[in-house]
Design a protein around this motif. Structure first.
Motif, PDB file in Angstrom:
ATOM      1  N   ALA A   4       0.848  -1.191   0.000  1.00 30.18           N
ATOM      2  CA  ALA A   4       0.000   0.000   0.000  1.00 30.18           C
ATOM      3  C   ALA A   4       0.882   1.239   0.000  1.00 30.18           C
ATOM      4  O   ALA A   4       2.033   1.186   0.433  1.00 30.18           O
ATOM      5  N   ARG A   6       0.701   5.333   1.150  1.00 27.78           N
ATOM      6  CA  ARG A   6      -0.057   6.341   1.899  1.00 27.78           C
ATOM      7  C   ARG A   6       0.131   7.699   1.235  1.00 27.78           C
ATOM      8  O   ARG A   6       1.239   8.126   0.970  1.00 27.78           O
ATOM      9  N   ILE A  23      -4.717   8.973   2.921  1.00 27.88           N
ATOM     10  CA  ILE A  23      -5.406   7.795   2.397  1.00 27.88           C
ATOM     11  C   ILE A  23      -4.365   6.750   2.031  1.00 27.88           C
ATOM     12  O   ILE A  23      -3.391   7.059   1.339  1.00 27.88           O
ATOM     13  N   LEU A  25      -3.647   3.642  -0.131  1.00 24.82           N
ATOM     14  CA  LEU A  25      -4.142   2.983  -1.334  1.00 24.82           C
ATOM     15  C   LEU A  25      -3.377   1.677  -1.502  1.00 24.82           C
ATOM     16  O   LEU A  25      -2.159   1.687  -1.649  1.00 24.82           O
ATOM     17  N   ALA A  55      -8.856   2.055  -1.350  1.00 29.77           N
ATOM     18  CA  ALA A  55      -8.644   2.878  -0.159  1.00 29.77           C
ATOM     19  C   ALA A  55      -9.541   2.441   1.005  1.00 29.77           C
ATOM     20  O   ALA A  55      -9.425   2.975   2.105  1.00 29.77           O
ATOM     21  N   LEU A  73      -3.925  10.445  -6.135  1.00 28.27           N
ATOM     22  CA  LEU A  73      -4.396   9.053  -6.086  1.00 28.27           C
ATOM     23  C   LEU A  73      -4.324   8.415  -7.472  1.00 28.27           C
ATOM     24  O   LEU A  73      -3.930   7.250  -7.600  1.00 28.27           O
TER      25      LEU A  73
END
Length: 82
Positions: A4, A6, A23, A25, A55, A73
């Motif tokens: 992931a 951040r 967030i 992801l 997310a 994102l």
């Protein structure tokens, strides 16, 4: 390889009374991609649902994001696919 990434929001939001300043992801799977492609709507709506899924947020939370944060994102999502 991180599972992931951040992303710190330039313009934090609040969803259901919870402040969101960053967030996480996660990397998408083929199943995530297929689920997004099977859903109805425009390409933009499918992308929003995919990002929301990765997310672990509802699409309504993603709708609140400033475009600069949304672009971050999108960039991370694109990086996962390279």
């Amino acid at each position: 390889m991180s599972m992931a990434e951040r992303i710190k929001l330039n313009f934090p939001i609040e969803h259901d009374g919870v402040p969101i300043a960053d967030i996480a992801l996660r990397r998408p799977t083929v199943g995530d991609h297929l689920a997004a492609q099977k859903s109805a709507g425009t390409d933009a709506e499918r992308e929003i649902r995919l990002i929301a899924n990765l997310a672990e947020l509802p699409p309504a939370a993603i709708h609140q994001l400033d475009m600069k944060d949304y672009a971050q994102l999108q960039k991370v999502l694109g990086g996962f696919l390279q």
